[in-house]
Design an enzyme around this catalytic site. Structure first.
Site, PDB file in Angstrom:
ATOM      1  N   HIS A  52      -5.846   2.836   1.028  1.00  0.00           N
ATOM      2  CA  HIS A  52      -5.125   4.001   1.553  1.00  0.00           C
ATOM      3  C   HIS A  52      -5.851   4.697   2.716  1.00  0.00           C
ATOM      4  O   HIS A  52      -5.253   4.987   3.739  1.00  0.00           O
ATOM      5  CB  HIS A  52      -4.890   5.036   0.444  1.00  0.00           C
ATOM      6  CG  HIS A  52      -4.265   4.461  -0.800  1.00  0.00           C
ATOM      7  ND1 HIS A  52      -3.323   3.469  -0.763  1.00  0.00           N
ATOM      8  CD2 HIS A  52      -4.446   4.744  -2.113  1.00  0.00           C
ATOM      9  CE1 HIS A  52      -2.945   3.181  -2.010  1.00  0.00           C
ATOM     10  NE2 HIS A  52      -3.622   3.938  -2.837  1.00  0.00           N
ATOM     11  N   ASP A  83     -10.685   1.680  -4.975  1.00  0.00           N
ATOM     12  CA  ASP A  83      -9.369   2.157  -5.413  1.00  0.00           C
ATOM     13  C   ASP A  83      -8.625   2.900  -4.295  1.00  0.00           C
ATOM     14  O   ASP A  83      -7.401   2.850  -4.231  1.00  0.00           O
ATOM     15  CB  ASP A  83      -9.551   3.095  -6.624  1.00  0.00           C
ATOM     16  CG  ASP A  83      -8.229   3.480  -7.274  1.00  0.00           C
ATOM     17  OD1 ASP A  83      -7.395   2.578  -7.477  1.00  0.00           O
ATOM     18  OD2 ASP A  83      -8.027   4.677  -7.574  1.00  0.00           O
ATOM     19  N   ASP A 134       0.905  -1.145   0.000  1.00  0.00           N
ATOM     20  CA  ASP A 134       0.000   0.000   0.000  1.00  0.00           C
ATOM     21  C   ASP A 134       0.942   1.191   0.000  1.00  0.00           C
ATOM     22  O   ASP A 134       1.562   1.488   1.026  1.00  0.00           O
ATOM     23  CB  ASP A 134      -0.882   0.016   1.247  1.00  0.00           C
ATOM     24  CG  ASP A 134      -1.892   1.143   1.171  1.00  0.00           C
ATOM     25  OD1 ASP A 134      -1.485   2.278   0.880  1.00  0.00           O
ATOM     26  OD2 ASP A 134      -3.092   0.893   1.381  1.00  0.00           O
ATOM     27  N   HIS A 135       1.090   1.848  -1.140  1.00  0.00           N
ATOM     28  CA  HIS A 135       2.190   2.814  -1.230  1.00  0.00           C
ATOM     29  C   HIS A 135       2.015   3.993  -0.277  1.00  0.00           C
ATOM     30  O   HIS A 135       2.970   4.699   0.022  1.00  0.00           O
ATOM     31  CB  HIS A 135       2.432   3.261  -2.683  1.00  0.00           C
ATOM     32  CG  HIS A 135       1.472   4.290  -3.177  1.00  0.00           C
ATOM     33  ND1 HIS A 135       0.223   3.990  -3.627  1.00  0.00           N
ATOM     34  CD2 HIS A 135       1.584   5.648  -3.291  1.00  0.00           C
ATOM     35  CE1 HIS A 135      -0.392   5.096  -4.003  1.00  0.00           C
ATOM     36  NE2 HIS A 135       0.407   6.117  -3.806  1.00  0.00           N
TER      37      HIS A 135
HETATM   38  C1  BG6 Z   1      -3.430   4.717  -6.412  1.00  0.00           C
HETATM   39  C2  BG6 Z   1      -4.763   4.766  -7.075  1.00  0.00           C
HETATM   40  O1  BG6 Z   1      -3.377   3.655  -5.487  1.00  0.00           O
HETATM   41  O2  BG6 Z   1      -3.199   5.935  -5.717  1.00  0.00           O
HETATM   42  C3  BG6 Z   1      -4.838   5.948  -8.010  1.00  0.00           C
HETATM   43  O3  BG6 Z   1      -4.979   3.558  -7.802  1.00  0.00           O
HETATM   44  C4  BG6 Z   1      -4.467   7.221  -7.304  1.00  0.00           C
HETATM   45  O4  BG6 Z   1      -6.141   6.058  -8.571  1.00  0.00           O
HETATM   46  C5  BG6 Z   1      -3.158   7.066  -6.551  1.00  0.00           C
HETATM   47  O5  BG6 Z   1      -4.357   8.248  -8.265  1.00  0.00           O
HETATM   48  C6  BG6 Z   1      -2.876   8.274  -5.682  1.00  0.00           C
HETATM   49  O6  BG6 Z   1      -1.592   8.160  -5.151  1.00  0.00           O
HETATM   50  P1  BG6 Z   1      -0.784   9.439  -4.683  1.00  0.00           P
HETATM   51  O7  BG6 Z   1       0.467   8.887  -4.106  1.00  0.00           O
HETATM   52  O8  BG6 Z   1      -0.581  10.291  -5.887  1.00  0.00           O
HETATM   53  O9  BG6 Z   1      -1.666  10.109  -3.666  1.00  0.00           O
END
Ligand code: BG6
Length: 491
Positions: A240, A235, A177-178
């Site tokens: 997140h 998503d 989960d980045h």
């Molecule tokens: C991803 C989603 O996990 O996170 C995308 O699939 C989204 O839809 C993205 O745009 C957002 O990541 P960040 O790091 O730009 O907030």
């Protein structure tokens, strides 16, 4: 150790925009193990040279400063490419040959699955069939990193976990989960458990409510094929946003170690009250931005939500009665991710009354995740030379000011290193994923029922539909947006 990172899905966006740039950045910081090889895998035929050129272009394209050509040349030697159907036994046999020891000691292999999710099980089975997942004592390791989405509901997540557990132990699996790789998200733990003065206030006695916003200004871009079957609940919220809820709400783990940390997070998820369908319209809002249905690849009658706002309750001793409002949307006014902890009002409002103010003052702590990374604490100050006039002011911390010359790394840099080092603290365990899906599935069930809230249209570049304001308005509250370079924008 002979270390290899095999990236499945190497012709995709994630590889060129995030993974290879993150690996290159780690290489420049001398953080990759010596003798690390990176093998890109995809169906598209490329020579090693063509793959390297493609990656060079991508990395140069996302580099914030001047591109380090010398370092790239050194790094590029570790890049190679293997084309084929990553889920076939023939391919696995070919990969086995490529992985055969390069004479630098025991082999450590990280398989990174950045493909379409429906390929995960096939790839894992093919790797297992060629004995490429087997670990033996003192002989390095075999780990699998899995990109989201991890399933699309509880049933599919259970099935995928089942498939993985047939051939891998949980300790070999790293579900990404980045958001957990973001410095500001990790700083939340440091802020809470490294400082003594906030924790005594971090509960129902002092906190009125919590808000979590993850807003994006972009739309679905070129991902409509995936997005239109997914929606923002799957998503962004299931992963997140619920991860952010757990970090705000969790108890301190007894040690800072993967299982202890994840046990506490799972307890929070289990304490979140399920939203039964009858409460769907009262506790949730769903929206779709204007023009979404005419985006390329989107069904003209699509009912997919690109915005949601949800009122959650964490039913435990610490948080009973404190709502957690979460919202996320595409094509919103700005890109902004922030957490606001709104404290209770002072027991008397004598200063507000004296100042003739109708909006009663409250303290607020805002954790700015991106783009204005930092923390603001709002408190009341006396306006000089104006009798008893008071005004809310901000105490600010910004990463860019306090750590000058240390730019925040991309989330993937940290996560890739953790996977190589065997630290799973910032990865989701199977029960965490399953419990979050239970919550998301409950909400979706409400949306598919007769009690569903309408799908509201909202203008591009707005803060979402008015119904999201009503969700808080009914409780006498409003959305907060403090994380701007000057703070307290929405105060
Ligand atoms: C991803 C989603 O996990 O996170 C995308 O699939 C989204 O839809 C993205 O745009 C957002 O990541 P960040 O790091 O730009 O907030």
């Amino acid at each position: 150790m002979d270390t290899t990172i095999v990236i499945f899905g190497a012709s995709g966006d994630l590889t060129s925009r995030k993974l290879v740039p993150a690996l290159f950045s780690n290489f420049r910081k001398h953080r990759l193990p010596e003798h690390t090889r990176i093998i890109g895998v995809a169906r598209t035929p490329f020579s090693d040279e063509a793959f390297r050129d493609r990656m060079r272009e991508a990395v140069a394209g996302v580099a914030s400063g001047p591109f380090d050509e010398t370092m790239w040349t050194a790094f590029a030697q570790s890049l190679s490419y293997l084309s084929g159907d990553g889920g076939s036994p023939e391919f696995a046999a070919q990969l086995a040959l490529r992985l055969a020891g390069s004479g630098h000691g025991p082999a450590a292999v990280v398989y990174y699955l950045a493909t379409a999710p429906d390929l995960y099980t096939r790839i894992i089975r093919a790797l297992a069939g060629a004995s490429l997942l087997k670990e033996s004592d003192g002989q390095g390791f075999r780990r699998v990193v899995i990109e989201k989405p991890f399933g699309r509901d509880l049933a599919s997540a259970l099935a995928l976990n089942g498939d993985l557990h047939e051939v891998l132990s949980e300790s070999q699996i790293y579900r990404i989960d980045h958001y957990l790789g973001k410095e500001t998200v990790q700083n939340l733990l440091v802020f809470r458990f490294g400082n003594a003065i906030f924790e005594p206030l971090w509960n129902r006695n002092y906190v009125d409510h919590v808000q979590i916003t993850v807003a994006e200004s972009v739309g679905v871009e070129h991902r409509a094929g995936y997005y239109d079957h997914t929606g923002i609940l799957r998503d962004m919220v299931q992963n997140h946003l619920l991860q952010l809820v757990t970090l705000v709400a969790m108890e301190s783990p007894v040690v800072f170690e993967a299982d202890a940390l994840r046990n506490e997070k799972v307890k929070v998820l289990k304490a979140i009250r399920r939203i039964s369908p009858e409460y769907s319209a009262r506790h949730t809002v769903r929206g779709q931005y204007e023009g979404y249905r005419t985006e390329e690849g989107v069904a003209p009658d699509s009912m997919t939500e690109t915005f949601t706002a949800i009122k959650l309750h964490v039913e435990n001793w610490r948080w009973q009665g404190v709502p957690f409002y979460v919202r996320s949307g595409k094509r919103m006014a700005e890109k902004a991710s922030e957490i606001a902890i709104q404290f209770r009002r002072p027991p008397t409002q004598i200063l507000d009354v004296a100042a003739g103010r109708t909006e009663l003052f409250t303290n607020r702590l805002s954790m700015c995740i991106q783009p204005d990374e930092g923390i603001h604490l709002r408190f009341l100050a006396k306006v000089p030379d104006q009798g008893l006039q008071t005004h809310p002011v901000d105490m600010d911390f910004h990463f860019r000011d306090s750590f000058v010359g240390t730019p925040l790394p991309e989330a993937y840099e940290r996560l890739l290193l953790d996977a190589l080092n065997g630290d799973a603290s910032l990865f989701a365990r199977s029960d965490e994923i399953e419990t979050s899906w239970e919550i998301a599935d409950g909400i979706r069930e409400g949306w598919e029922s007769d009690y569903a809230p309408p799908l509201e249209r909202y203008p591009r570049g707005s803060w979402g539909p008015a119904a999201a304001d009503d969700l808080l308005g009914r409780d006498g509250r409003w959305w907060i947006h403090d994380c701007t370079p000057h703070g307290t924008a929405g105060a």
